[in-house]
Design an enzyme around this catalytic site. Structure first.
Site, PDB file in Angstrom:
ATOM      1  CB  SER A 180      -0.934  -0.061   1.214  1.00  0.00           C
ATOM      2  OG  SER A 180      -1.798   1.014   1.225  1.00  0.00           O
ATOM      3  CG  ASP A 214      -6.534   0.318  -0.404  1.00  0.00           C
ATOM      4  OD1 ASP A 214      -5.740   1.268  -0.334  1.00  0.00           O
ATOM      5  OD2 ASP A 214      -6.520  -0.645   0.404  1.00  0.00           O
ATOM      6  NE  ARG A 244      -6.190   2.597  16.173  1.00  0.00           N
ATOM      7  CZ  ARG A 244      -5.363   2.548  15.143  1.00  0.00           C
ATOM      8  NH1 ARG A 244      -4.727   3.627  14.718  1.00  0.00           N
ATOM      9  NH2 ARG A 244      -5.137   1.412  14.530  1.00  0.00           N
ATOM     10  N   PRO A 245      -2.999   1.764  19.925  1.00  0.00           N
ATOM     11  CG  PRO A 245      -3.029  -0.504  20.479  1.00  0.00           C
ATOM     12  CD  PRO A 245      -3.798   0.768  20.651  1.00  0.00           C
ATOM     13  CB  SER A 246       0.138   1.947  14.946  1.00  0.00           C
ATOM     14  OG  SER A 246       0.352   1.377  13.678  1.00  0.00           O
ATOM     15  N   GLY A 247      -1.794  -0.552  14.215  1.00  0.00           N
ATOM     16  CA  GLY A 247      -1.792  -1.939  13.756  1.00  0.00           C
ATOM     17  C   GLY A 247      -0.731  -2.164  12.698  1.00  0.00           C
ATOM     18  CB  THR A 248       0.400  -0.492   9.895  1.00  0.00           C
ATOM     19  OG1 THR A 248       0.379   0.903  10.224  1.00  0.00           O
ATOM     20  CG2 THR A 248      -0.975  -0.920   9.440  1.00  0.00           C
ATOM     21  NE  ARG A 277      -1.208   5.074  13.353  1.00  0.00           N
ATOM     22  CZ  ARG A 277      -0.042   5.264  12.737  1.00  0.00           C
ATOM     23  NH1 ARG A 277       0.658   6.368  12.951  1.00  0.00           N
ATOM     24  NH2 ARG A 277       0.431   4.345  11.910  1.00  0.00           N
TER      25      ARG A 277
END
Ligand code: 16G
Ligand code: MG
Length: 562
Positions: A67, A288, A520-524, A529
């Site tokens: 991405s 996307d 929140r913890p980033s997922g990537t 964040r």
């Protein structure tokens, strides 16, 4: 499992050693890492897609892309038979497979899993996997690894569809399972012809207004730019100029693309003072996501951003208007039972002003955690569900049952009142359902829908941007010792752990009028964040800053040394 099959898996996977000391996770949207360490992961995902296809007895997809990440990264994700993301139930298994240390450990995981999931290897059933990749140089060799993984499962066949945008592959998997043509020409034909229908149905009043039908698109030097160059030649009534097509030697996602434009709020490479006032848009590296922007003046590189929330608002407004024309009073037909349940889905990152606007339109607004799979699932519960992340990923889902009703209603109207306003509204809604990707957010189809609606309304990008005024916001990221120490609830708006952190954040928020903030913890990425909103930019900046300090105090590197 037959002995030959066991041997084949062992033999094939012994060619791909997993990277040492790296733990990979399927994360928010597939595995992503530096391309140099991904071969074994992609090989194993190849095996997993074959199992998924056997289990679902349908065609599935495997996409190689990272991405908006830098060009040296790559990634892999699975497309489920519906065209959506891999079922979340299978994610833990994907993690286990990717992290198995030896071929033997891998084989025993597979054996256990096929028993648990009752996947039969009877040799009769075949598995079919559609493969796609973006333009990254590492894509070709990773694709080879995926094919080797797939062919280590008896009866599994891979169909290489070459370079595609991620949403094209999702669209094709969905089409294939509905026995429709699953080719790129079929995709282009469907979206260009439904765009044409929408343009043909523009009211005469606005048709005559001198609307600017030109848009300049930043292709992020990736696959989206390349595909848009083809698509634009199939359109009438719209002039698309594509920059950063990837052909001019520019580096993918380097100072370009939707992620950069949305996060940095500055012009991408190749845009500047000559573009003042022009309607511009930017795609991300696998197309996307899309955001719009305008260069307001030539004094700086700053832009006016028109993000996913504004796209959601424009789409919601248009759909709502068409629905109300379709169901307008005075039609006593008992079959006119078209009270579609229209809902919108956002995440906590949605600008508060957009949520107020949508509620004021009378719409049901639902919040989910970040990540397309969460939004998509909720949107699918409505007759018409519109979802968007602020970052520009989103689409409009139409339920099968409501679409059948709409088809029937359109046929009926074309008999009794051909060309009436009601029938035009029915046709417009049908065209939207064909134009907008039903499988996943798709920058190319979103671009065409925005352009069709702006032409319909005779609106400039400024008219659109004026739907509401964004509240000032700020996003920051904080590096911490262990991001998994933060867990959240209530669509990520409340931090449950570590204990005490939410109270500290609340005390900060209370100091700011219209203040809103969450972590929140980033997922990537390996970060926490921070998102903050307030009535002025200074206040939003300062709130984000103070909360970042709180995060650092609770979880930063200093905190672990005590
Ligand atoms: C992925 C997600 C996107 C989400 C982003 C959040 C998909 C296809 N993509 O790009 O929806 O907004 O991750 O990243 O699900 P973060 O967890 O690092 O903030
Ligand atoms: Mg993307």
């Amino acid at each position: 499992m037959k002995e030959e099959q066991r041997l084949l898996i062992l033999q094939s996977s012994s060619l791909f050693a997993p990277p040492e000391g790296v733990k990979l996770s399927y994360g928010t949207a597939g595995f992503r890492a530096d391309a140099s360490i991904l071969k074994s992961t992609v090989h194993r995902v190849g095996i997993l897609t074959a199992l998924r296809s056997l289990k679902t007895r349908s065609v599935v997809g495997l996409m190689i892309t990272a991405s908006h990440n830098k060009v040296t990264d790559n990634g892999v994700k699975i497309v489920d038979p519906s065209g959506g993301m891999l079922s979340q139930e299978w994610e833990p298994f994907a993690d286990q497979l990717a992290n198995a240390e030896t071929p033997e450990a891998l084989l025993s995981l597979i054996t256990e899993f096929i028993e648990k999931e009752k996947i039969s290897f009877d040799g009769v059933r075949t598995a079919e996997i559609l493969l796609g990749r973006d333009t990254r140089p590492s894509g070709e060799s990773l694709l080879k690894a995926a094919k080797q993984g797939i062919s280590s499962i008896f009866g599994a066949m891979a169909l290489d569809l070459g370079i595609l945008t991620t949403p094209q592959l999702h669209w094709m998997v969905r089409a294939r399972n509905k026995s429709m043509a699953a080719t790129e020409p079929a995709y282009f034909e469907q979206i260009s012809s439904s765009f044409r229908c929408l343009v043909d149905l523009i009211p005469n009043e606005t048709k005559s207004s001198k609307m600017d039908n030109r848009v300049v698109v930043d292709g992020a030097d990736g696959v989206g730019g390349e595909k848009l160059e083809v698509l634009k030649n199939m359109l009438t009534g719209l002039v698309i100029e594509v920059r950063n097509t990837g052909k001019g030697g520019g580096l993918l996602n380097d100072g370009v693309g939707a992620d950069y434009v949305q996060k940095e709020k500055v012009v991408p490479r190749g845009f500047g003072s000559n573009d003042v006032g022009i309607r511009c848009a930017s795609l991300d590296g696998d197309a996307d996501r899309i955001v719009y922007f305008k260069v307001p003046d030539n004094s700086s590189s700053r832009i006016d951003l028109v993000d996913g929330d504004k796209m959601l608002s424009l789409f919601a407004l248009f759909i709502k208007e068409q629905l109300s024309i379709l169901t307008k009073a005075g039609n006593e037909n008992p079959n006119n039972n078209s009270q579609a349940r229209l809902g919108v889905v956002q995440t906590a990152y949605a600008n508060g002003a957009s949520t107020d606007y949508l509620k004021q339109l009378g719409l049901e607004v639902i919040f989910t955690p970040t990540g397309v799979k969460h939004l998509h699932e909720k949107a699918a519960q409505f007759d018409i569900g519109i979802y968007f992340e602020a970052n520009g990923h989103g689409t409009i889902l139409f339920s099968e049952s409501w679409l059948s009703w709409l088809e029937a209603r359109n046929n009926e109207l074309s008999l009794v009142s051909e060309g009436s306003e009601q029938q035009k509204a029915a046709l417009r809604l049908l065209s939207v359902s064909k134009l907008i990707n039903q499988a996943v957010g798709d920058a190319l189809s979103s671009l065409l829908l925005v352009e069709a609606i702006l032409q319909h309304k005779g609106w400039s990008i400024d008219d659109w941007n004026k739907l509401y005024q964004d509240l000032p916001s700020r996003q920051l990221k904080v590096k911490v010792v262990d991001r998994t120490a933060v867990t959240t609830t209530n669509a990520e708006t409340i931090a449950v752990s570590p204990p005490g952190i939410q109270e500290a954040i609340d005390a900060e928020i209370a100091k700011y009028p219209k203040g809103r903030c969450f972590i929140r913890p980033s997922g990537t990425e390996d970060v926490i964040r921070v998102y903050a909103e307030a009535s002025t930019q200074e206040a939003a900046d300062s709130l984000a800053d103070s909360v970042a300090k709180i995060v650092d105090r609770f979880l930063g590197f200093g905190s672990s040394e005590q």
